[in-house]
Write a protein that holds these residues in place. Structure first.
Motif, short mmCIF file in Angstrom:
data_model
loop_
_atom_site.label_atom_id
_atom_site.label_comp_id
_atom_site.label_asym_id
_atom_site.label_seq_id
_atom_site.Cartn_x
_atom_site.Cartn_y
_atom_site.Cartn_z
N CYS A 17 0.83 -1.22 0.00
CA CYS A 17 0.00 0.00 0.00
C CYS A 17 0.85 1.26 0.00
CB CYS A 17 -0.93 0.01 1.21
SG CYS A 17 -2.12 -1.33 1.23
N SER A 18 1.89 1.28 0.82
CA SER A 18 2.75 2.47 0.91
C SER A 18 3.41 2.76 -0.43
CB SER A 18 3.83 2.26 1.98
OG SER A 18 4.55 1.06 1.74
N GLN A 19 3.88 1.73 -1.10
CA GLN A 19 4.51 1.90 -2.40
C GLN A 19 3.48 2.35 -3.44
OE1 GLN A 19 6.03 -2.22 -2.25
NE2 GLN A 19 7.94 -1.34 -3.05
N ALA A 20 2.34 1.73 -3.42
CA ALA A 20 1.31 2.03 -4.41
C ALA A 20 0.86 3.48 -4.33
CB ALA A 20 0.11 1.10 -4.21
N VAL A 21 0.61 3.95 -3.13
CA VAL A 21 0.16 5.34 -2.96
C VAL A 21 1.26 6.32 -3.36
CG1 VAL A 21 -0.59 7.09 -1.30
CG2 VAL A 21 -1.57 4.78 -1.23
N PHE A 22 2.46 6.13 -2.83
CA PHE A 22 3.54 7.07 -3.11
C PHE A 22 3.93 7.06 -4.59
CE2 PHE A 22 8.12 8.47 -2.52
CZ PHE A 22 7.80 9.81 -2.35
N ALA A 23 4.03 5.88 -5.19
CA ALA A 23 4.44 5.79 -6.59
C ALA A 23 3.41 6.40 -7.53
CB ALA A 23 4.71 4.34 -6.98
N SER A 24 2.15 6.41 -7.13
CA SER A 24 1.13 6.99 -7.99
C SER A 24 1.29 8.51 -8.14
CB SER A 24 -0.28 6.64 -7.49
OG SER A 24 -0.59 7.34 -6.31
N PHE A 25 2.10 9.11 -7.28
CA PHE A 25 2.38 10.55 -7.35
C PHE A 25 3.79 10.86 -7.84
CE2 PHE A 25 -1.23 10.43 -4.54
CZ PHE A 25 -1.90 11.62 -4.77
N ALA A 26 4.57 9.85 -8.19
CA ALA A 26 5.98 10.04 -8.53
C ALA A 26 6.18 11.11 -9.60
CB ALA A 26 6.61 8.72 -8.98
N GLU A 27 5.46 11.00 -10.67
CA GLU A 27 5.63 11.94 -11.78
C GLU A 27 5.36 13.38 -11.35
OE1 GLU A 27 3.55 12.78 -16.06
OE2 GLU A 27 3.80 10.69 -15.46
N GLN A 28 4.36 13.57 -10.51
CA GLN A 28 3.99 14.91 -10.04
C GLN A 28 5.15 15.57 -9.28
OE1 GLN A 28 0.23 15.07 -7.97
NE2 GLN A 28 0.81 16.91 -6.85
N PHE A 29 5.98 14.76 -8.63
CA PHE A 29 7.07 15.30 -7.83
C PHE A 29 8.44 15.08 -8.47
CE2 PHE A 29 3.65 14.59 -4.72
CZ PHE A 29 3.46 15.92 -4.36
N ALA A 30 8.43 14.76 -9.76
CA ALA A 30 9.66 14.62 -10.55
C ALA A 30 10.65 13.62 -9.97
CB ALA A 30 10.31 15.99 -10.77
N ILE A 31 10.10 12.51 -9.48
CA ILE A 31 10.95 11.40 -9.09
C ILE A 31 10.53 10.21 -9.95
CG2 ILE A 31 11.37 12.21 -6.74
CD1 ILE A 31 9.35 10.16 -5.74
N THR A 32 11.39 9.26 -10.09
CA THR A 32 11.06 8.11 -10.92
C THR A 32 10.16 7.13 -10.17
OG1 THR A 32 12.94 6.75 -10.23
CG2 THR A 32 13.31 8.30 -12.08
N GLU A 33 9.48 6.31 -10.95
CA GLU A 33 8.66 5.26 -10.37
C GLU A 33 9.54 4.36 -9.50
OE1 GLU A 33 7.55 1.51 -12.62
OE2 GLU A 33 5.63 2.59 -12.60
N LYS A 34 10.72 4.01 -9.99
CA LYS A 34 11.63 3.16 -9.23
C LYS A 34 11.98 3.79 -7.89
CE LYS A 34 16.21 1.11 -9.22
NZ LYS A 34 17.52 1.08 -9.82
N GLN A 35 12.31 5.09 -7.90
CA GLN A 35 12.65 5.78 -6.65
C GLN A 35 11.48 5.75 -5.67
OE1 GLN A 35 13.74 9.47 -8.59
NE2 GLN A 35 15.88 9.24 -7.95
N ALA A 36 10.30 6.03 -6.17
CA ALA A 36 9.11 6.06 -5.30
C ALA A 36 8.83 4.67 -4.73
CB ALA A 36 7.90 6.56 -6.08
N LEU A 37 8.94 3.65 -5.56
CA LEU A 37 8.70 2.28 -5.07
C LEU A 37 9.75 1.89 -4.04
CD1 LEU A 37 7.70 0.59 -8.43
CD2 LEU A 37 6.18 1.09 -6.49
N GLN A 38 10.99 2.29 -4.25
CA GLN A 38 12.04 1.97 -3.28
C GLN A 38 11.86 2.72 -1.98
OE1 GLN A 38 15.36 2.79 -6.02
NE2 GLN A 38 16.04 0.68 -5.65
N ILE A 39 11.54 4.01 -2.06
CA ILE A 39 11.33 4.81 -0.85
C ILE A 39 10.18 4.24 -0.02
CG2 ILE A 39 10.58 7.07 0.02
CD1 ILE A 39 12.15 8.28 -2.43
N GLY A 40 9.12 3.85 -0.68
CA GLY A 40 7.93 3.34 0.02
C GLY A 40 8.03 1.89 0.46
N ALA A 41 9.09 1.20 0.08
CA ALA A 41 9.17 -0.26 0.27
C ALA A 41 9.10 -0.72 1.72
CB ALA A 41 10.43 -0.80 -0.39
N CYS A 42 9.68 -0.04 2.63
CA CYS A 42 9.76 -0.53 4.02
C CYS A 42 8.62 -0.03 4.90
CB CYS A 42 11.11 -0.14 4.62
SG CYS A 42 12.48 -1.02 3.85
N PHE A 43 7.65 0.63 4.31
CA PHE A 43 6.54 1.16 5.10
C PHE A 43 5.28 0.31 4.99
CE2 PHE A 43 9.40 4.68 4.35
CZ PHE A 43 9.43 5.30 5.58
#
Length: 118
Positions: A17-43
């Motif tokens: 869930c944490s990855q899904a929510v954060f990654a769905s906004f990745a483009e809006q904040f100029a980060i890559t999908e990979k970065q967003a999925l990695q950042i959200g991975a441990c939550f």
């Protein structure tokens, strides 16, 4: 595609869930999908302990990207980020009854028994 639909697609692919929510906004904040999925991975899974819901932590990361303090002298943004986070968590709790993962799911997914529940 809206953020909710994107988040659902990520979740259906097996992301937390944490990855899904954060990654769905990745483009809006100029980060890559990979970065967003990695950042959200441990939550996910309430930070692996069935505590605060991963969807909430993902959303809090989004709010941090939008409102988060980055200048140590900018106390107004600190107050704004705190207010937005509290408002979000209150609304989530009102809608779902809690923002604690095990309370929402009705099981503790940090245990073997909880992970085996379907």
């Amino acid at each position: 595609m809206d953020h909710v639909s994107k988040a659902v697609q990520y979740f259906e692919k097996g992301f937390m869930c944490s990855q899904a929510v954060f990654a769905s906004f990745a483009e809006q904040f100029a980060i890559t999908e990979k970065q967003a999925l990695q950042i959200g991975a441990c939550f996910g899974g309430g930070m692996r302990k069935a505590e605060v819901c991963g969807a909430c932590t993902g959303a809090l990361m989004v709010l941090g990207m939008k409102y988060g303090q980055f200048d140590e002298n900018d106390l107004e943004s600190r107050a704004a980020q705190s207010a937005k986070a509290s408002e979000f968590l209150d609304k989530f709790k009102n809608r779902k009854g809690s923002y604690i993962c095990r309370e929402i799911l009705g099981c503790d997914i940090s245990t073997d028994e909880g992970r085996d529940t379907d």
